[in-house]
Design an enzyme around this catalytic site. Structure first.
Site, PDB file in Angstrom:
ATOM      1  N   ASN A 294      -6.012 -16.300 -24.672  1.00 43.68           N
ATOM      2  CA  ASN A 294      -4.702 -16.576 -23.804  1.00 43.68           C
ATOM      3  C   ASN A 294      -5.173 -16.528 -22.261  1.00 43.68           C
ATOM      4  O   ASN A 294      -5.487 -15.613 -21.941  1.00 43.68           O
ATOM      5  CB  ASN A 294      -3.442 -15.320 -24.063  1.00 43.68           C
ATOM      6  CG  ASN A 294      -2.380 -15.530 -23.222  1.00 43.68           C
ATOM      7  OD1 ASN A 294      -2.129 -16.534 -22.644  1.00 43.68           O
ATOM      8  ND2 ASN A 294      -1.470 -14.710 -23.310  1.00 43.68           N
TER       9      ASN A 294
ATOM     10  N   LYS B  45      -3.534 -17.133 -19.604  1.00 44.25           N
ATOM     11  CA  LYS B  45      -2.424 -16.867 -18.740  1.00 44.25           C
ATOM     12  C   LYS B  45      -2.358 -17.720 -17.513  1.00 44.25           C
ATOM     13  O   LYS B  45      -2.926 -19.007 -17.731  1.00 44.25           O
ATOM     14  CB  LYS B  45      -2.472 -15.251 -18.456  1.00 44.25           C
ATOM     15  CG  LYS B  45      -2.391 -14.553 -19.618  1.00 44.25           C
ATOM     16  CD  LYS B  45      -2.352 -12.935 -19.572  1.00 44.25           C
ATOM     17  CE  LYS B  45      -2.473 -12.268 -20.777  1.00 44.25           C
ATOM     18  NZ  LYS B  45      -2.132 -10.957 -20.597  1.00 44.25           N
TER      19      LYS B  45
ATOM     20  N   HIS C 145       5.684 -13.626 -25.514  1.00 48.53           N
ATOM     21  CA  HIS C 145       4.687 -12.536 -25.015  1.00 48.53           C
ATOM     22  C   HIS C 145       5.243 -11.863 -24.083  1.00 48.53           C
ATOM     23  O   HIS C 145       6.341 -11.956 -23.295  1.00 48.53           O
ATOM     24  CB  HIS C 145       3.609 -13.469 -24.049  1.00 48.53           C
ATOM     25  CG  HIS C 145       2.488 -12.467 -23.718  1.00 48.53           C
ATOM     26  ND1 HIS C 145       2.712 -11.536 -22.729  1.00 48.53           N
ATOM     27  CD2 HIS C 145       1.221 -12.442 -24.054  1.00 48.53           C
ATOM     28  CE1 HIS C 145       1.544 -10.964 -22.411  1.00 48.53           C
ATOM     29  NE2 HIS C 145       0.805 -11.458 -23.504  1.00 48.53           N
TER      30      HIS C 145
ATOM     31  N   GLU D 141       4.941 -10.496 -21.334  1.00 47.69           N
ATOM     32  CA  GLU D 141       5.255 -10.681 -19.617  1.00 47.69           C
ATOM     33  C   GLU D 141       6.053 -11.858 -19.710  1.00 47.69           C
ATOM     34  O   GLU D 141       7.037 -11.680 -18.703  1.00 47.69           O
ATOM     35  CB  GLU D 141       3.809 -11.427 -19.245  1.00 47.69           C
ATOM     36  CG  GLU D 141       2.604 -10.415 -19.255  1.00 47.69           C
ATOM     37  CD  GLU D 141       1.227 -10.866 -19.251  1.00 47.69           C
ATOM     38  OE1 GLU D 141       1.149 -12.321 -19.268  1.00 47.69           O
ATOM     39  OE2 GLU D 141       0.670 -10.240 -19.455  1.00 47.69           O
TER      40      GLU D 141
ATOM     41  N   GLU E  15       0.891  -6.998 -29.941  1.00 45.69           N
ATOM     42  CA  GLU E  15       0.595  -6.458 -28.754  1.00 45.69           C
ATOM     43  C   GLU E  15       1.493  -5.379 -27.990  1.00 45.69           C
ATOM     44  O   GLU E  15       2.364  -5.581 -27.163  1.00 45.69           O
ATOM     45  CB  GLU E  15       0.479  -7.678 -27.913  1.00 45.69           C
ATOM     46  CG  GLU E  15      -0.237  -8.979 -28.337  1.00 45.69           C
ATOM     47  CD  GLU E  15      -0.716  -9.668 -27.111  1.00 45.69           C
ATOM     48  OE1 GLU E  15      -2.160 -10.015 -27.072  1.00 45.69           O
ATOM     49  OE2 GLU E  15       0.265 -10.060 -26.313  1.00 45.69           O
TER      50      GLU E  15
ATOM     51  N   GLY F 103      -4.080  -5.351 -20.750  1.00 48.57           N
ATOM     52  CA  GLY F 103      -4.870  -5.381 -19.636  1.00 48.57           C
ATOM     53  C   GLY F 103      -5.118  -3.964 -18.950  1.00 48.57           C
ATOM     54  O   GLY F 103      -5.332  -3.883 -17.798  1.00 48.57           O
TER      55      GLY F 103
ATOM     56  N   SER G  47      -6.270  -5.532 -24.335  1.00 47.09           N
ATOM     57  CA  SER G  47      -7.574  -4.938 -24.070  1.00 47.09           C
ATOM     58  C   SER G  47      -8.815  -5.110 -25.034  1.00 47.09           C
ATOM     59  O   SER G  47      -9.652  -4.328 -25.111  1.00 47.09           O
ATOM     60  CB  SER G  47      -7.503  -3.548 -23.745  1.00 47.09           C
ATOM     61  OG  SER G  47      -6.570  -3.255 -22.664  1.00 47.09           O
TER      62      SER G  47
ATOM     63  N   GLY H 225      -7.824 -11.259 -20.968  1.00 50.99           N
ATOM     64  CA  GLY H 225      -8.654 -11.267 -19.774  1.00 50.99           C
ATOM     65  C   GLY H 225     -10.214 -11.669 -20.471  1.00 50.99           C
ATOM     66  O   GLY H 225     -10.777 -12.332 -19.726  1.00 50.99           O
TER      67      GLY H 225
HETATM   68  P1  PGA Z   1      -5.551  -8.621 -22.381  1.00 54.94           P
HETATM   69  O1  PGA Z   1      -4.211  -9.415 -22.514  1.00 54.94           O
HETATM   70  O2  PGA Z   1      -6.676  -8.915 -23.476  1.00 54.94           O
HETATM   71  O3  PGA Z   1      -6.190  -9.068 -21.154  1.00 54.94           O
HETATM   72  O4  PGA Z   1      -5.307  -7.193 -22.716  1.00 54.94           O
HETATM   73  C1  PGA Z   1      -3.961  -9.881 -24.047  1.00 54.94           C
HETATM   74  C2  PGA Z   1      -2.895 -10.458 -24.121  1.00 54.94           C
HETATM   75  O5  PGA Z   1      -1.858 -10.423 -23.260  1.00 54.94           O
HETATM   76  O6  PGA Z   1      -2.272 -11.592 -24.998  1.00 54.94           O
END
Ligand code: PGA
Length: 240
Positions: free
Chosen positions: A10, A12, A86, A88, A158, A164, A200, A222
């Site tokens: 992803n 983003k 998601h 976010e 998640e 993150g 993460s 990330g």
């Molecule tokens: P991350 O994000 O690997 O940066 O923690 C995962 C996600 O939001 O799908």
């Protein structure tokens, strides 16, 4: 969908066109992983042979919805899957479970696989409310689907506190939650969905996470932006 573990990157709202062109040079497309780039770059990845997903779709079919992209349009671009719900988007774009449920339905109708994201906040975890939260999200986000459609729904667990942050649940916790998710959906539709873990994940902890038998794959934020790290993650998962 393949039978082995799914790996989904992803991206983003990251990468410029120049960086996308560099990225494509550094990581070979492979049937074992998907990338979900910002929508404006989808054709670059598709034309280069990658399996792609879209990070969001509209809850509407087509028409006067400025700035939106419909599930039908995504499919017409050769997109295989969509990330819906998601945290976010739930948080910053105020997506409700009702909106998410509409998006799930539109996407399934269009023929895309759905990656439905669910997860608890740190506060909910500390108050032992993780399963209540997930149960509510699953029931509301997946309501009124056809039983057959569940085959095309993949749930990504998640935890919001793990996205993150470098913090990650134990393998036992992830295993317990993934079994719980499978059970909730099985109670609703008589079928168990695939469950991914996300939050993460990096090229170091993937080895340990890959030992969780009840997990069917990984959603990576990330770490998918760095081709060398993403490649290492894919190799580690494939090796098993
Ligand atoms: P991350 O994000 O690997 O940066 O923690 C995962 C996600 O939001 O799908």
């Amino acid at each position: 969908m393949e039978n082995n573990k799914l790996i989904i990157g992803n991206m983003k709202m990251n990468l410029t066109l120049k960086e996308v062109k560099e990225y494509i040079k550094q990581i070979e497309p492979d049937k074992n992983f998907y990338v979900c780039p910002p929508s404006i770059y989808l054709s670059y990845f598709n034309d280069s042979g990658y399996n792609t997903g879209i990070q969001n779709v509209s809850e509407f079919d087509m028409g006067a919805y400025t700035g939106e992209i419909s599930a039908i349009q995504a499919v017409s671009m050769g997109v295989d899957l969509v990330i819906i719900g998601h945290s976010e988007r739930r948080m910053y774009l105020h997506e409700t479970d009702e909106i998410i449920n509409n998006k799930v339905k539109k996407s399934l109708l269009s023929g895309m696989d759905v990656i439905l994201c669910v997860g608890e906040t740190l506060e909910e975890k500390e108050q032992n409310n993780t399963k209540d939260k997930l149960n509510k999200q699953l029931i509301e986000d997946l309501k009124n689907l056809d039983k057959e459609d569940i085959k095309y729904v993949i749930v990504a667990y998640e935890p919001i506190w793990a996205i993150g942050t470098g913090k990650i649940p134990t393998n036992e916790e992830i295993s317990d939650i993934s079994n719980f998710i499978k059970q909730v959906v099985n109670n609703m539709y008589g079928l168990e969905p695939k469950v991914l873990y996300g939050g993460s994940i990096n090229d170091t902890n993937i080895e340990e996470l890959n030992n969780i038998d009840s997990i069917d794959g990984f959603l990576i934020g990330g770490a998918c932006l760095k081709p060398d790290k993403f490649k290492k993650i894919i190799e580690t998962v494939d090796k098993k």
